[in-house]
Design a protein around this motif. Structure first.
Motif, PDB file in Angstrom:
ATOM      1  N   GLU A  94       0.847  -1.193   0.000  1.00  0.00           N
ATOM      2  CA  GLU A  94       0.000   0.000   0.000  1.00  0.00           C
ATOM      3  C   GLU A  94       0.881   1.242   0.000  1.00  0.00           C
ATOM      4  OE1 GLU A  94      -3.208   0.120  -0.284  1.00  0.00           O
ATOM      5  OE2 GLU A  94      -3.606  -2.041  -0.103  1.00  0.00           O
ATOM      6  N   LEU A  95       0.408   2.289  -0.677  1.00  0.00           N
ATOM      7  CA  LEU A  95       1.184   3.527  -0.747  1.00  0.00           C
ATOM      8  C   LEU A  95       1.375   4.127   0.634  1.00  0.00           C
ATOM      9  CD1 LEU A  95       2.470   5.003  -3.143  1.00  0.00           C
ATOM     10  CD2 LEU A  95       0.503   6.536  -3.174  1.00  0.00           C
ATOM     11  N   SER A  96       0.382   3.978   1.487  1.00  0.00           N
ATOM     12  CA  SER A  96       0.463   4.525   2.846  1.00  0.00           C
ATOM     13  C   SER A  96       1.554   3.833   3.667  1.00  0.00           C
ATOM     14  CB  SER A  96      -0.883   4.382   3.550  1.00  0.00           C
ATOM     15  OG  SER A  96      -1.290   3.010   3.582  1.00  0.00           O
ATOM     16  N   GLU A  97       1.882   2.592   3.337  1.00  0.00           N
ATOM     17  CA  GLU A  97       2.900   1.835   4.061  1.00  0.00           C
ATOM     18  C   GLU A  97       4.303   2.339   3.783  1.00  0.00           C
ATOM     19  OE1 GLU A  97       2.685  -2.435   3.689  1.00  0.00           O
ATOM     20  OE2 GLU A  97       0.537  -2.357   3.298  1.00  0.00           O
ATOM     21  N   ILE A  98       4.518   2.832   2.586  1.00  0.00           N
ATOM     22  CA  ILE A  98       5.882   3.212   2.192  1.00  0.00           C
ATOM     23  C   ILE A  98       6.078   4.714   2.039  1.00  0.00           C
ATOM     24  CG2 ILE A  98       6.152   0.999   0.988  1.00  0.00           C
ATOM     25  CD1 ILE A  98       5.906   2.541  -1.651  1.00  0.00           C
ATOM     26  N   SER A  99       5.015   5.497   2.132  1.00  0.00           N
ATOM     27  CA  SER A  99       5.124   6.941   1.894  1.00  0.00           C
ATOM     28  C   SER A  99       6.082   7.619   2.863  1.00  0.00           C
ATOM     29  CB  SER A  99       3.745   7.602   1.957  1.00  0.00           C
ATOM     30  OG  SER A  99       3.155   7.383   3.219  1.00  0.00           O
ATOM     31  N   SER A 100       6.150   7.129   4.108  1.00  0.00           N
ATOM     32  CA  SER A 100       7.046   7.739   5.099  1.00  0.00           C
ATOM     33  C   SER A 100       8.513   7.577   4.705  1.00  0.00           C
ATOM     34  CB  SER A 100       6.804   7.137   6.478  1.00  0.00           C
ATOM     35  OG  SER A 100       7.049   5.743   6.470  1.00  0.00           O
ATOM     36  N   TYR A 101       8.814   6.531   3.935  1.00  0.00           N
ATOM     37  CA  TYR A 101      10.189   6.306   3.496  1.00  0.00           C
ATOM     38  C   TYR A 101      10.648   7.415   2.553  1.00  0.00           C
ATOM     39  CZ  TYR A 101      14.264   4.121   1.341  1.00  0.00           C
ATOM     40  OH  TYR A 101      15.538   3.858   0.870  1.00  0.00           O
ATOM     41  N   PHE A 102       9.705   8.006   1.843  1.00  0.00           N
ATOM     42  CA  PHE A 102      10.026   9.045   0.855  1.00  0.00           C
ATOM     43  C   PHE A 102       9.853  10.447   1.442  1.00  0.00           C
ATOM     44  CE2 PHE A 102       8.883   5.286  -1.600  1.00  0.00           C
ATOM     45  CZ  PHE A 102       9.932   5.216  -2.510  1.00  0.00           C
ATOM     46  N   SER A 103      10.167  10.605   2.705  1.00  0.00           N
ATOM     47  CA  SER A 103      10.004  11.894   3.388  1.00  0.00           C
ATOM     48  C   SER A 103      10.956  12.961   2.857  1.00  0.00           C
ATOM     49  CB  SER A 103      10.215  11.712   4.898  1.00  0.00           C
ATOM     50  OG  SER A 103      11.513  11.184   5.159  1.00  0.00           O
ATOM     51  N   ALA A 104      12.015  12.554   2.167  1.00  0.00           N
ATOM     52  CA  ALA A 104      12.973  13.527   1.631  1.00  0.00           C
ATOM     53  C   ALA A 104      12.411  14.270   0.421  1.00  0.00           C
ATOM     54  CB  ALA A 104      14.287  12.833   1.259  1.00  0.00           C
ATOM     55  N   LEU A 105      11.359  13.735  -0.158  1.00  0.00           N
ATOM     56  CA  LEU A 105      10.736  14.404  -1.304  1.00  0.00           C
ATOM     57  C   LEU A 105       9.932  15.605  -0.827  1.00  0.00           C
ATOM     58  CD1 LEU A 105       9.408  11.281  -3.266  1.00  0.00           C
ATOM     59  CD2 LEU A 105      11.482  12.594  -3.722  1.00  0.00           C
ATOM     60  N   ASP A 106       9.867  16.639  -1.639  1.00  0.00           N
ATOM     61  CA  ASP A 106       9.134  17.836  -1.228  1.00  0.00           C
ATOM     62  C   ASP A 106       7.674  17.795  -1.681  1.00  0.00           C
ATOM     63  OD1 ASP A 106       9.491  18.149  -3.907  1.00  0.00           O
ATOM     64  OD2 ASP A 106      10.494  20.105  -3.798  1.00  0.00           O
ATOM     65  N   PHE A 107       7.137  16.600  -1.839  1.00  0.00           N
ATOM     66  CA  PHE A 107       5.716  16.419  -2.127  1.00  0.00           C
ATOM     67  C   PHE A 107       5.305  15.065  -1.553  1.00  0.00           C
ATOM     68  CE2 PHE A 107       7.718  13.985  -5.401  1.00  0.00           C
ATOM     69  CZ  PHE A 107       6.831  12.985  -5.758  1.00  0.00           C
ATOM     70  N   THR A 108       4.026  14.844  -1.445  1.00  0.00           N
ATOM     71  CA  THR A 108       3.513  13.590  -0.890  1.00  0.00           C
ATOM     72  C   THR A 108       3.062  12.665  -2.012  1.00  0.00           C
ATOM     73  OG1 THR A 108       2.744  14.746   1.104  1.00  0.00           O
ATOM     74  CG2 THR A 108       1.824  12.567   0.668  1.00  0.00           C
ATOM     75  N   LEU A 109       3.498  11.429  -1.953  1.00  0.00           N
ATOM     76  CA  LEU A 109       3.080  10.459  -2.957  1.00  0.00           C
ATOM     77  C   LEU A 109       1.560  10.352  -2.968  1.00  0.00           C
ATOM     78  CD1 LEU A 109       5.649   7.552  -2.408  1.00  0.00           C
ATOM     79  CD2 LEU A 109       5.793   9.466  -3.993  1.00  0.00           C
ATOM     80  N   ALA A 110       1.013  10.216  -4.170  1.00  0.00           N
ATOM     81  CA  ALA A 110      -0.451  10.188  -4.285  1.00  0.00           C
ATOM     82  C   ALA A 110      -0.896   9.104  -5.254  1.00  0.00           C
ATOM     83  CB  ALA A 110      -0.959  11.544  -4.761  1.00  0.00           C
ATOM     84  N   GLN A 111      -2.100   8.599  -5.015  1.00  0.00           N
ATOM     85  CA  GLN A 111      -2.692   7.625  -5.923  1.00  0.00           C
ATOM     86  C   GLN A 111      -3.071   8.324  -7.233  1.00  0.00           C
ATOM     87  OE1 GLN A 111      -2.891   4.467  -5.584  1.00  0.00           O
ATOM     88  NE2 GLN A 111      -2.857   3.993  -3.392  1.00  0.00           N
ATOM     89  N   SER A 112      -2.872   7.638  -8.328  1.00  0.00           N
ATOM     90  CA  SER A 112      -3.257   8.163  -9.635  1.00  0.00           C
ATOM     91  C   SER A 112      -4.470   7.402 -10.157  1.00  0.00           C
ATOM     92  CB  SER A 112      -2.098   8.003 -10.631  1.00  0.00           C
ATOM     93  OG  SER A 112      -2.545   8.182 -11.962  1.00  0.00           O
ATOM     94  N   LYS A 113      -5.446   8.125 -10.659  1.00  0.00           N
ATOM     95  CA  LYS A 113      -6.629   7.485 -11.219  1.00  0.00           C
ATOM     96  C   LYS A 113      -6.255   6.633 -12.430  1.00  0.00           C
ATOM     97  CE  LYS A 113     -10.038  10.899  -9.686  1.00  0.00           C
ATOM     98  NZ  LYS A 113     -11.072  11.873 -10.108  1.00  0.00           N
ATOM     99  N   TYR A 114      -5.238   7.079 -13.153  1.00  0.00           N
ATOM    100  CA  TYR A 114      -4.806   6.321 -14.323  1.00  0.00           C
ATOM    101  C   TYR A 114      -4.204   4.986 -13.900  1.00  0.00           C
ATOM    102  CZ  TYR A 114      -2.445   5.175 -18.717  1.00  0.00           C
ATOM    103  OH  TYR A 114      -2.024   4.539 -19.863  1.00  0.00           O
TER     104      TYR A 114
END
Length: 203
Positions: A94-114
């Motif tokens: 799940e994206l919510s499980e790994i999003s904290s790992y990408f904290s160095a990015l200046d945006f939050t990972l998001a689900q894409s409808k595509y």
């Protein structure tokens, strides 16, 4: 294509030939010179300038000096990465499980409808970059195949990634085929997305 290039070259050269008056002026300029070496230098310089102008004109008219569109540059980089996949750095379904790992990015990972439309299951991800911009590289599987697909997310930069299709405006991702890899590129919710896979899409 060769015939087209030859026609372009012939037309360009003919359009840049010196007329009688120009030849007379050039001849008068050469005769007015007191030193033979200077005459030769002037003639050589004039011929070199004319040749360079012809070459530049031909390259420009045939699009060889045109800037490559951003989506193709992205696709080429993504395809190269797909062919040389590095190990994932974090696992999760799940994206919510790994999003904290990408904290160095200046945006939050998001689900894409595509992506949701393509029924892809998350495996994990790693840090990467797209055109020098730090990004997330997510590994996913299709629910009908074990083939790995790669999804990229990066902050959308209007100047760097201009003219890319935006899903929120009803536009579909632009597709490129590079070295046997299919790459889709689009913008959604202020995020640049790219998707790569090495099989024909079933959608």
């Amino acid at each position: 294509m060769k015939d087209s290039f030859k026609r372009s070259m012939k037309h360009f050269i003919q359009s840049h030939e010196l007329n009688d008056k120009q030849f007379e002026n050039l001849d008068a300029l050469l005769k007015s010179s007191r030193k033979p070496r200077r005459s030769i230098w002037i003639l050589s310089a004039a011929m070199s300038f004319a040749l360079v102008s012809i070459v530049i004109g031909l390259l420009t008219s045939n699009g060889l000096f045109q800037k490559t569109e951003p989506s193709l540059l992205i696709a080429e980089e993504v395809a190269m990465n797909h062919l040389k996949l590095k190990p994932i750095e974090v696992s999760g379904g799940e994206l919510s499980e790994i999003s904290s790992y990408f904290s160095a990015l200046d945006f939050t990972l998001a689900q894409s409808k595509y992506i949701q439309r393509n029924n892809l299951e998350l495996i994990g991800g790693r840090y990467c970059s797209i055109q020098g911009v730090e990004a997330a590289q997510l590994r996913m599987k299709s629910d009908i195949s074990d083939d790995v697909q790669v999804i990229y997310q990066a902050p959308f930069n209007q100047e760097l990634f201009k003219d890319l299709p935006n899903l929120q405006k009803g536009q579909e991702p632009i597709r490129h085929h590079v070295n046997g890899i299919t790459v889709d590129v689009w913008v959604e919710n202020g995020i640049l997305y790219a998707r790569s896979f090495n099989q024909p899409s079933h959608l």
